[in-house]
Design a protein around this motif. Structure first.
Motif, short mmCIF file in Angstrom:
data_model
loop_
_atom_site.label_atom_id
_atom_site.label_comp_id
_atom_site.label_asym_id
_atom_site.label_seq_id
_atom_site.Cartn_x
_atom_site.Cartn_y
_atom_site.Cartn_z
N ILE A 1 -7.23 -8.75 -11.16
CA ILE A 1 -6.49 -8.99 -12.40
C ILE A 1 -5.60 -10.22 -12.24
N GLU A 2 -5.03 -10.33 -11.06
CA GLU A 2 -4.06 -11.41 -10.85
C GLU A 2 -4.71 -12.78 -11.03
N VAL A 3 -5.91 -12.91 -10.52
CA VAL A 3 -6.61 -14.20 -10.63
C VAL A 3 -6.76 -14.58 -12.11
N LYS B 1 4.58 -9.24 -2.11
CA LYS B 1 3.52 -9.28 -1.08
C LYS B 1 2.17 -9.61 -1.71
N ALA B 2 1.18 -9.79 -0.84
CA ALA B 2 -0.17 -10.12 -1.32
C ALA B 2 -0.73 -8.95 -2.14
N PRO B 3 -1.50 -9.29 -3.21
CA PRO B 3 -2.04 -8.23 -4.07
C PRO B 3 -3.11 -7.41 -3.36
N LYS B 4 -3.28 -6.18 -3.87
CA LYS B 4 -4.26 -5.28 -3.23
C LYS B 4 -5.20 -4.74 -4.29
N GLY B 5 -6.44 -4.49 -3.89
CA GLY B 5 -7.43 -3.82 -4.74
C GLY B 5 -7.64 -4.52 -6.07
N ILE B 6 -7.64 -3.74 -7.13
CA ILE B 6 -7.94 -4.26 -8.46
C ILE B 6 -6.86 -5.27 -8.88
N LEU C 1 -5.40 0.50 -16.79
CA LEU C 1 -5.66 -0.58 -15.84
C LEU C 1 -4.42 -1.44 -15.62
N PHE C 2 -3.85 -1.94 -16.71
CA PHE C 2 -2.79 -2.93 -16.53
C PHE C 2 -1.47 -2.31 -16.16
N ILE C 3 -1.23 -1.10 -16.63
CA ILE C 3 0.04 -0.49 -16.24
C ILE C 3 -0.02 -0.07 -14.78
N SER C 4 -1.20 0.37 -14.32
CA SER C 4 -1.29 0.71 -12.89
C SER C 4 -1.16 -0.55 -12.04
N VAL C 5 -1.72 -1.64 -12.54
CA VAL C 5 -1.59 -2.90 -11.81
C VAL C 5 -0.13 -3.35 -11.77
#
Lengths: 422, 165
Positions: free
Chosen positions: A228-230, A219-224, A205-209
């Motif tokens: 996670i960012e929030v 740029k603005a975050p996408k998808g998952i 999860l986190f490495i893909s993020v």
């Protein structure tokens, strides 16, 4: 001629059929009008949600009743255990008491779900002849015995009461050495397995993020990534920054890992069939000890000075205050961390399981009582379950925020006691 | 009681897993994520600051522009005023000059006329003189065709000369 037509027309108007059709069409028109104009999209949505919720509850009820019925067929467990396991007197007594209750031992069932074990048990099917088929995965047993060395074997080897390499199962399904030597159990138990699953999930999860971030840059975050960012921002801005002040960058990776580790394990613990990792005291103890170690490593001189001699306190009071301070800072705080998470997660599981156990307790009385109880039990269990969903995040937050607070105290951040010394 | 006794194996594995997760995530997840977040915040901050600055600049430019416009208007007015003044001046000057020129031309013409007249008068005088001499000569020649009259005339001339002396 005209008279005749008028007569026919009047007869049509006066006939009951005409009035009936008129009234019916008026009703349809009224309904159509209502449907077209009255219900706002919101209310239509609530109707749809209500239908969905109802269907879900009914489905959940049916499925739970079905699965549980197949899992614990009354009278099958004690029979089987009595037939296959060591005929120990205490165990026989337990089986008898279970038989008296109608073949269902709620305490046993709940403990089995909550406790760690060497096999991952999903469900049991009972054949017509009374023998059982267990859908379970036997996990590896790793045992170190001083003087003997390391033993690694599958739990399957101990499954049927037999002795393997000097190990056997006692009446409570615990591994014991037949020669009575002390040994250390490092087995990959159900909880450890679950930890490994959480571990893999977290890494993926986190490495893909993180990869997403390097892909999209600022740029603005996408998808998952946005989800996670929030949470990352929340941990950084609401937990790390207020509690740790300018030192927050050093501890942020720990706090983030802690938060997500607890949260993911909490949530995974709610999945039926999974292990209740954070409701195990060993796990919470480890996390509390890690926080305690961090506290000790980050502590400043002022923190200890305050404990040894609190400023502005008369000498006589110091004799009382100093031991209290020591106990509260060095023992109570990590201990509270450990117990809080453990007890909260355990309690939630206990409640859900107790409500489900109620179904079988009533079902043992009569089938009808079981069906009646299942409606209420499932409703309450669902409620507790939803509450638990909130608690998963809440407990992760509390653990993280308290860890940050305790570490912050040792750094003398933001406390008026600390600022006197600087 | 079994619930409250932590298992050694689980402690060991949990510590191991947590520490490995911590180390791996710190390096491969939190570092890039936090850096990206910081970068983004910085970018947003910078963008906002730039926007603010640009706005200020725009305002300054606007006021400058207005000032310039005002100045230009004033200058235009001044230039128009100057032009009007110059125009007036040129017209008066031209008028004066034209007047003077006209006077000069008239004077010249008058002088020329005078000169010509004098010349003509002189010419006429000369011609009259010559004609008179010629006529006199002719008359004299006629009169003096006989000897006596010649002598008479000479004598009269001589008398005149003596009388004038």
């Amino acid at each position: 001629m005209a008279d005749r037509w008028l007569q026919i027309l009047l007869s049509i108007i006066h006939s009951r059929n005409f009035y009936g059709s008129f009234r019916y069409s008026a009703f349809v028109t009224y309904l159509c009008d209502r449907l077209k104009n009255h219900p706002s999209p919101d209310s239509r949505m609530t109707v749809r949600l209500k239908i969905k919720a109802l269907t879900t509850i009914v489905l959940a009820w049916v499925v739970t009743a079905h699965v549980c019925a197949s899992t614990d067929d009354p009278a099958a467990i004690p029979q089987e255990s009595a037939a296959t396991e060591i005929s120990d007197s205490s165990h026989a007594a337990a089986a008898e008491s279970a038989n008296e209750e109608g073949g269902f031992n709620a305490g046993e069932m709940i403990m089995e779900h909550i406790m760690d074990s060497h096999e991952w048990h999903f469900f049991t099917l009972t054949r017509k002849d009374g023998t059982e088929w267990h859908a379970s995965i036997c996990l590896p047993v790793i045992i170190y015995t001083p003087g003997v060395g390391l033993n690694v074997f599958s739990f399957h080897k101990l499954h049927h009461p037999q002795v393997y390499k000097g190990f056997a199962l006692d009446e409570e399904n615990h591994i014991v050495r037949t020669d009575g030597k002390t040994f250390y159990d490092f087995s990959i138990t159900k909880n450890v397995m679950q930890l490994f699953i959480a571990f893999t999930l977290m890494l993926i999860l986190f490495i893909s993020v993180a990869r997403n971030y390097s892909k999209y840059g600022v740029k603005a975050p996408k998808g998952i990534q946005s989800a996670i960012e929030v949470i990352v921002l929340f941990v950084r801005d609401e937990i790390a920054k207020p509690m740790l002040g300018e030192h927050y960058k050093k501890y942020l990776p720990y706090l983030l890992t802690l938060f997500f580790f607890i949260w993911i394990n909490n949530v995974m613990g709610l999945i039926p069939g999974s292990a209740n990792v954070t409701g195990n005291i060993a796990v919470t103890m480890t996390l509390a000890v890690l926080t305690f170690i961090l506290m000790m490593f980050s502590s400043r001189k002022s923190y200890w000075l305050h404990m040894v001699s609190p400023p502005g306190v008369p000498l006589g009071v110091k004799f009382i205050l100093v031991p209290i301070e020591f106990i509260s800072n060095l023992i109570v705080k990590p201990f509270a961390l450990m117990i809080r998470l453990f007890a909260n997660m355990l309690a939630g599981h206990l409640l859900v399981l107790s409500f489900i156990a109620l179904i079988f307790i009533f079902a043992a009385l009569s089938v009808l009582a079981g069906i009646g109880a299942s409606i209420f039990s499932v409703a309450f269990a669902t409620f507790i379950y939803l509450l638990e969903l909130l608690v998963t995040a809440l407990q992760a937050y509390i653990f993280t925020v308290l860890s940050a607070l305790f570490i912050g105290e040792t750094l003398a951040v933001g406390s008026d006691h600390g600022s006197e010394h600087h | 009681m079994q619930l409250l006794t932590p298992g050694l194996g689980l402690i060991f594995w949990n510590t191991l897993i947590f520490l490995v997760v911590l180390i791996l995530l710190r390096k491969y997840a939190w570092k890039p994520i936090l850096k990206a977040l910081d970068d983004r915040e910085k970018t947003i901050d910078d963008s906002l600051k730039t926007a603010e600055r640009t706005k200020e600049e725009m305002n300054a430019l606007k006021s400058e522009h207005e000032e310039m416009l005002q100045q230009a208007k004033q200058e235009r007015m001044a230039i128009i005023g100057e032009a009007n003044r110059i125009k007036e001046q040129i017209i008066t000057e031209a008028k004066e000059k034209a007047g003077a020129e006209a006077a000069k031309i008239t004077e010249d013409a008058r002088r020329e006329i005078e000169n010509r007249k004098m010349e003509a008068i002189v010419d006429v005088k000369n011609q009259i003189g010559a004609m008179v001499v010629e006529m006199s000569e002719k008359v004299l020649r006629k009169q003096l065709e006989n000897k006596t009259e010649q002598e008479e005339y000479i004598r009269r001339l001589a008398d005149d000369i003596t009388r004038n002396n």
